[in-house]
Every structure is written in C-alpha cells, then in structure tokens.
Design a protein around this motif. Structure first.
Motif, PDB file in Angstrom:
ATOM      1  N   GLY A 168       0.811  -1.208   0.000  1.00  0.00           N
ATOM      2  CA  GLY A 168       0.000   0.000   0.000  1.00  0.00           C
ATOM      3  C   GLY A 168       0.846   1.260   0.000  1.00  0.00           C
ATOM      4  O   GLY A 168       1.990   1.262   0.460  1.00  0.00           O
ATOM      5  N   THR A 169       0.276   2.340  -0.532  1.00  0.00           N
ATOM      6  CA  THR A 169       0.942   3.649  -0.556  1.00  0.00           C
ATOM      7  C   THR A 169      -0.118   4.735  -0.391  1.00  0.00           C
ATOM      8  O   THR A 169      -1.320   4.469  -0.505  1.00  0.00           O
ATOM      9  N   PRO A 170       0.306   5.996  -0.172  1.00  0.00           N
ATOM     10  CA  PRO A 170      -0.656   7.103  -0.111  1.00  0.00           C
ATOM     11  C   PRO A 170      -1.162   7.541  -1.477  1.00  0.00           C
ATOM     12  O   PRO A 170      -1.812   8.578  -1.584  1.00  0.00           O
ATOM     13  N   GLY A 171      -0.860   6.800  -2.533  1.00  0.00           N
ATOM     14  CA  GLY A 171      -1.411   7.143  -3.832  1.00  0.00           C
ATOM     15  C   GLY A 171      -0.431   6.965  -4.975  1.00  0.00           C
ATOM     16  O   GLY A 171       0.783   6.836  -4.772  1.00  0.00           O
ATOM     17  N   VAL A 172      -0.964   6.943  -6.186  1.00  0.00           N
ATOM     18  CA  VAL A 172      -0.153   6.806  -7.395  1.00  0.00           C
ATOM     19  C   VAL A 172       0.785   8.005  -7.532  1.00  0.00           C
ATOM     20  O   VAL A 172       0.364   9.158  -7.395  1.00  0.00           O
ATOM     21  N   GLY A 173       2.052   7.724  -7.786  1.00  0.00           N
ATOM     22  CA  GLY A 173       3.013   8.789  -7.995  1.00  0.00           C
ATOM     23  C   GLY A 173       3.659   9.332  -6.747  1.00  0.00           C
ATOM     24  O   GLY A 173       4.528  10.199  -6.821  1.00  0.00           O
ATOM     25  N   THR A 174       3.250   8.837  -5.566  1.00  0.00           N
ATOM     26  CA  THR A 174       3.907   9.261  -4.338  1.00  0.00           C
ATOM     27  C   THR A 174       5.274   8.591  -4.233  1.00  0.00           C
ATOM     28  O   THR A 174       5.570   7.618  -4.937  1.00  0.00           O
ATOM     29  N   VAL A 175       6.104   9.118  -3.341  1.00  0.00           N
ATOM     30  CA  VAL A 175       7.440   8.538  -3.174  1.00  0.00           C
ATOM     31  C   VAL A 175       7.330   7.093  -2.696  1.00  0.00           C
ATOM     32  O   VAL A 175       8.122   6.234  -3.100  1.00  0.00           O
ATOM     33  N   GLY A 176       6.332   6.804  -1.853  1.00  0.00           N
ATOM     34  CA  GLY A 176       6.133   5.424  -1.413  1.00  0.00           C
ATOM     35  C   GLY A 176       5.827   4.494  -2.572  1.00  0.00           C
ATOM     36  O   GLY A 176       6.299   3.343  -2.603  1.00  0.00           O
ATOM     37  N   HIS A 177       5.047   4.969  -3.541  1.00  0.00           N
ATOM     38  CA  HIS A 177       4.710   4.172  -4.715  1.00  0.00           C
ATOM     39  C   HIS A 177       5.929   3.975  -5.607  1.00  0.00           C
ATOM     40  O   HIS A 177       6.307   2.839  -5.945  1.00  0.00           O
ATOM     41  N   ILE A 178       6.562   5.078  -5.994  1.00  0.00           N
ATOM     42  CA  ILE A 178       7.708   4.981  -6.900  1.00  0.00           C
ATOM     43  C   ILE A 178       8.858   4.248  -6.226  1.00  0.00           C
ATOM     44  O   ILE A 178       9.561   3.453  -6.859  1.00  0.00           O
ATOM     45  N   GLY A 179       9.025   4.491  -4.920  1.00  0.00           N
ATOM     46  CA  GLY A 179      10.091   3.802  -4.189  1.00  0.00           C
ATOM     47  C   GLY A 179       9.900   2.304  -4.148  1.00  0.00           C
ATOM     48  O   GLY A 179      10.860   1.539  -4.276  1.00  0.00           O
ATOM     49  N   THR A 180       8.652   1.842  -3.982  1.00  0.00           N
ATOM     50  CA  THR A 180       8.405   0.401  -3.966  1.00  0.00           C
ATOM     51  C   THR A 180       8.598  -0.196  -5.351  1.00  0.00           C
ATOM     52  O   THR A 180       9.093  -1.329  -5.492  1.00  0.00           O
ATOM     53  N   GLU A 181       8.214   0.559  -6.378  1.00  0.00           N
ATOM     54  CA  GLU A 181       8.469   0.077  -7.741  1.00  0.00           C
ATOM     55  C   GLU A 181       9.972  -0.026  -7.997  1.00  0.00           C
ATOM     56  O   GLU A 181      10.442  -0.958  -8.666  1.00  0.00           O
ATOM     57  N   ALA A 322      16.697  10.308 -10.820  1.00  0.00           N
ATOM     58  CA  ALA A 322      16.615   8.930 -10.334  1.00  0.00           C
ATOM     59  C   ALA A 322      15.182   8.403 -10.356  1.00  0.00           C
ATOM     60  O   ALA A 322      14.926   7.292 -10.829  1.00  0.00           O
ATOM     61  N   LEU A 323      14.243   9.194  -9.840  1.00  0.00           N
ATOM     62  CA  LEU A 323      12.858   8.740  -9.808  1.00  0.00           C
ATOM     63  C   LEU A 323      12.218   8.809 -11.188  1.00  0.00           C
ATOM     64  O   LEU A 323      11.348   7.998 -11.515  1.00  0.00           O
ATOM     65  N   GLY A 324      12.663   9.768 -11.999  1.00  0.00           N
ATOM     66  CA  GLY A 324      12.142   9.857 -13.361  1.00  0.00           C
ATOM     67  C   GLY A 324      12.456   8.618 -14.173  1.00  0.00           C
ATOM     68  O   GLY A 324      11.667   8.202 -15.033  1.00  0.00           O
ATOM     69  N   GLN A 325      13.600   8.008 -13.894  1.00  0.00           N
ATOM     70  CA  GLN A 325      13.990   6.803 -14.624  1.00  0.00           C
ATOM     71  C   GLN A 325      13.031   5.654 -14.341  1.00  0.00           C
ATOM     72  O   GLN A 325      12.580   4.961 -15.263  1.00  0.00           O
ATOM     73  N   ILE A 326      12.683   5.457 -13.067  1.00  0.00           N
ATOM     74  CA  ILE A 326      11.773   4.353 -12.742  1.00  0.00           C
ATOM     75  C   ILE A 326      10.352   4.672 -13.202  1.00  0.00           C
ATOM     76  O   ILE A 326       9.597   3.773 -13.599  1.00  0.00           O
ATOM     77  N   ALA A 328       9.613   6.254 -15.952  1.00  0.00           N
ATOM     78  CA  ALA A 328       9.598   5.927 -17.383  1.00  0.00           C
ATOM     79  C   ALA A 328       9.604   4.420 -17.599  1.00  0.00           C
ATOM     80  O   ALA A 328       8.865   3.900 -18.445  1.00  0.00           O
ATOM     81  N   GLN A 329      10.427   3.703 -16.845  1.00  0.00           N
ATOM     82  CA  GLN A 329      10.524   2.259 -16.996  1.00  0.00           C
ATOM     83  C   GLN A 329       9.212   1.556 -16.699  1.00  0.00           C
ATOM     84  O   GLN A 329       8.829   0.616 -17.396  1.00  0.00           O
ATOM     85  N   ARG A 330       8.527   2.015 -15.661  1.00  0.00           N
ATOM     86  CA  ARG A 330       7.294   1.353 -15.221  1.00  0.00           C
ATOM     87  C   ARG A 330       6.040   1.974 -15.843  1.00  0.00           C
ATOM     88  O   ARG A 330       4.926   1.487 -15.597  1.00  0.00           O
ATOM     89  N   GLY A 331       6.206   3.071 -16.587  1.00  0.00           N
ATOM     90  CA  GLY A 331       5.050   3.722 -17.195  1.00  0.00           C
ATOM     91  C   GLY A 331       4.062   4.249 -16.193  1.00  0.00           C
ATOM     92  O   GLY A 331       2.847   4.176 -16.388  1.00  0.00           O
ATOM     93  N   ILE A 332       4.564   4.837 -15.086  1.00  0.00           N
ATOM     94  CA  ILE A 332       3.693   5.321 -14.025  1.00  0.00           C
ATOM     95  C   ILE A 332       3.066   6.649 -14.428  1.00  0.00           C
ATOM     96  O   ILE A 332       3.761   7.589 -14.803  1.00  0.00           O
ATOM     97  N   LYS A 333       1.747   6.715 -14.344  1.00  0.00           N
ATOM     98  CA  LYS A 333       1.009   7.937 -14.667  1.00  0.00           C
ATOM     99  C   LYS A 333      -0.066   8.172 -13.622  1.00  0.00           C
ATOM    100  O   LYS A 333      -0.581   7.218 -13.018  1.00  0.00           O
ATOM    101  N   ALA A 334      -0.399   9.428 -13.421  1.00  0.00           N
ATOM    102  CA  ALA A 334      -1.467   9.766 -12.483  1.00  0.00           C
ATOM    103  C   ALA A 334      -2.790   9.192 -12.964  1.00  0.00           C
ATOM    104  O   ALA A 334      -3.048   9.149 -14.181  1.00  0.00           O
ATOM    105  N   GLU A 335      -3.623   8.758 -12.038  1.00  0.00           N
ATOM    106  CA  GLU A 335      -4.904   8.163 -12.417  1.00  0.00           C
ATOM    107  C   GLU A 335      -6.008   9.221 -12.391  1.00  0.00           C
ATOM    108  O   GLU A 335      -5.908  10.207 -11.671  1.00  0.00           O
TER     109      GLU A 335
END
Length: 335
Positions: A168-181, A322-326, A328-335
């Motif tokens: 779980g995280t506080p939402g898409v695109g948060t540091v917790g989300h990107i960090g876990t990815e 650093a976070l921009g790289q992950i 792009a790799q994971r295709g993370i976008k705001a919902e």
C-alpha cells in the motif's frame, strides 16, 4: 521650428532615461529596502496536523521573530499537495513561500503533464529542511511469512509470493509508490500496488491483513512496531538511520543501488527578487539548525539538513533524474 522640435525630443529622451532606473527600482526592491512590509505567508498543500503542516508551524514563530512580521501558515489542500504548490508558484506579492514535499518539487510533472506548474522552472529553492528514509514494514504475522524472518528471508518469501502479495501507498506517484516500484526492480519481488488516502490508512490496512508490506515513515512505523502490531524489515537509506537505529538498511540485505528518502523544503516563487530569496534562505537554514527546532523536527521524524539553495537545487535535480527513470521504466502515470 526644427531646432525647437529637436530640443524637445532630446529633453523627452533624457527624462525617459532618468526615469528608467527609478521605475526599475520600484519593481525590484533591493536588499536595503524595507522588507517584509506585511505578514509573510507559508503555504502548505496538506491539511492541519499533517507532517508538512507541523514543520511549517515549527518555523512560523522563529521566522516571525527574525523578520519582525507575523508569519501565517495557510493550508491549500488537494491533489497530493499540488494545489498548494501551484499557489506558491503563482504568488506575486513577494511575501509568500511554501513548505513543500519532494514529490511536488521533483516528479509532479513527470507523473501528470497536466500539473499547472513546472517544478524546475517555477520555484526558487531556499533550503532543504529535513530528510527521512522510509521503513519497509509488514504485519507481525501473515500467511507465508515467518515472524522471525530477517530482511533477506522476507524478500525471498516476497519473491516466491509474486503477485499474491500487495503493498500500500498514499497514492499513485507518491514517493512510497515509486520507491516500492524501484525496490521491485532491484529485488525481483512483484507485489500489487493498492493506493490509499494516506500513510495512516496504509498502516490500518496492514493491521487488518489487506496488505503484506508497505514503506512507511519512521515515526509511524516505529509506533506500530513498539505496539507489537507491525515489524520493521529494513530502512531505505544507504545505511542505518538515527530515526530507526535498530532497523537494518535494505542495503545490508543485499539490495544494490537502492536508496530512497522523503524530504521537505522551503521554496519561493521564481519571480521573487533574488535579494529576498537570499535573505529568506539564510534565515530559514539558520532556524533549522538551532537546537530547539532541530529537536522538534527530529520528534516529527526528520533529520535536519538546513542546506543552501544550491544544495536543495542539486537534490531536486538528482531525485528528479533517479525517480524519473523508474517512472519511465514502469510507465507510471497519475490516475
């Protein structure tokens, strides 16, 4: 007649030239000009009682004393702090600054191109206030994970579980989300992301058995660990952290090229005159390093930084890359 016209033209040009410096001086106050001339406003993009709000209020009294004007904390809540950040970016009164989290100052535009401000162009960095790792936590007992497992064993069980586990995280695109990815890419685990409204709700979901793991701020994680409800697996800093001294780093568990911190910082609108930026940056960094404020920030879960504007600017650039790289790799976008 021609001569008279020429003399009048010359006089008009001369008066215009004399007036130009005066007009410029009115638009851009110098360091010697009286300032501030009215209360200073700190905009926070999160509700009263939140971590950014507590930090801003910790600074408000000593900042008011240093500047000789009241300091007002104004909460402009919504969109993960982006509404408040946009208000800071667009402020033009030279008396408004913001207490920001790293997501708003780094990856906001990468996650959501519709964000109405540019983190790298619309802010003047003032000082990095404090940093904190996150803590990988898990329920004390859960199916498929031994309660005595160390970080290496826990991650091995997570790999075996594949997408049967959730985080779980506080939402898409948060540091917790990107960090876990990022952790997933470094460790080979593959839990499914479940977003919540905030970190307290993530912790509650773990206690209820809906989640098997999450990255939590140290203060929240340690409180649950001490209560015997959650267990700490590892911290995301390069080494052990003073905020959770008994918890090993994930680097000790063999996770290479993985370091993640949350942070908060003061920023001004990029349009604020440079002399005012310099003055504010100096005063804020000095306040952050006082023993009283340092102790309060530590209790709130922050290791004090109190950097120069250049130090904060460098951190923004490094984290964005650093976070921009992950992202792009994971295709993370705001919902």
């Amino acid at each position: 007649m021609q001569s008279l016209f020429s003399r009048r033209t010359a006089l008009a040009l001369a008066l215009t030239a004399l007036a130009a410096p005066w007009a410029a001086a009115q638009r851009a106050p110098s360091a010697a000009a009286p300032w501030p001339t009215k209360p200073l406003k700190i905009i926070v993009g999160f509700p009263p009682g939140s971590s950014p709000d507590l930090t801003a209020r910790t600074f408000s009294e000593p900042l008011a004393k240093a500047l000789g004007q009241p300091v007002i904390v104004e909460n402009k809540v919504g969109a993960g702090g982006n509404i408040g950040a946009d208000a800071v970016a667009k402020a033009r009164d030279d008396h408004t600054i913001g207490l920001m989290i790293n997501g708003n100052m780094t990856i906001a535009k990468l996650i959501n191109p519709a964000v109405p401000y540019d983190p790298l162009k619309d802010f003047a960095p003032l000082t990095l206030v404090g940093t904190s790792p996150l803590v990988l936590t898990a329920p004390v007992s859960q199916p498929g994970a031994a309660a005595t497992a160390n970080a290496r064993e826990f991650l091995a069980m997570a790999r075996s579980a594949g997408d049967q586990w959730s985080y779980g995280t506080p939402g898409v695109g948060t540091v917790g989300h990107i960090g876990t990815e990022l952790l997933k890419s470094r460790s080979g685990i593959n839990p499914v992301h479940v977003p919540y409204a905030g970190y307290p709700q993530v912790a509650t979901a773990m206690l209820g058995g809906q989640l098997q793991m999450a990255l939590l701020p140290p203060a929240l994680a340690q409180a649950q660990v001490k209560a015997g409800k959650l267990r700490a697996i590892g911290v995301t800093s390069a080494g052990r952290s003073a905020l959770a001294p008994d918890v090993p780093s994930l680097a000790e568990a063999g996770i290479q090229n993985f370091e993640l911190e949350i942070w908060n910082a003061f920023a001004a609108p990029a349009t604020m005159p440079k002399a005012l930026q310099v003055r504010l940056a100096t005063v804020l960094a000095d306040i952050a390093r006082t023993p009283e404020v340092r102790a309060k920030l530590f209790q709130q879960g922050w290791q004090v930084a109190g950097t120069s504007p250049e130090g904060l600017a460098n951190r923004i650039k490094a984290d964005t890359a650093a976070l921009g790289q992950i992202i792009a790799q994971r295709g993370i976008k705001a919902e």
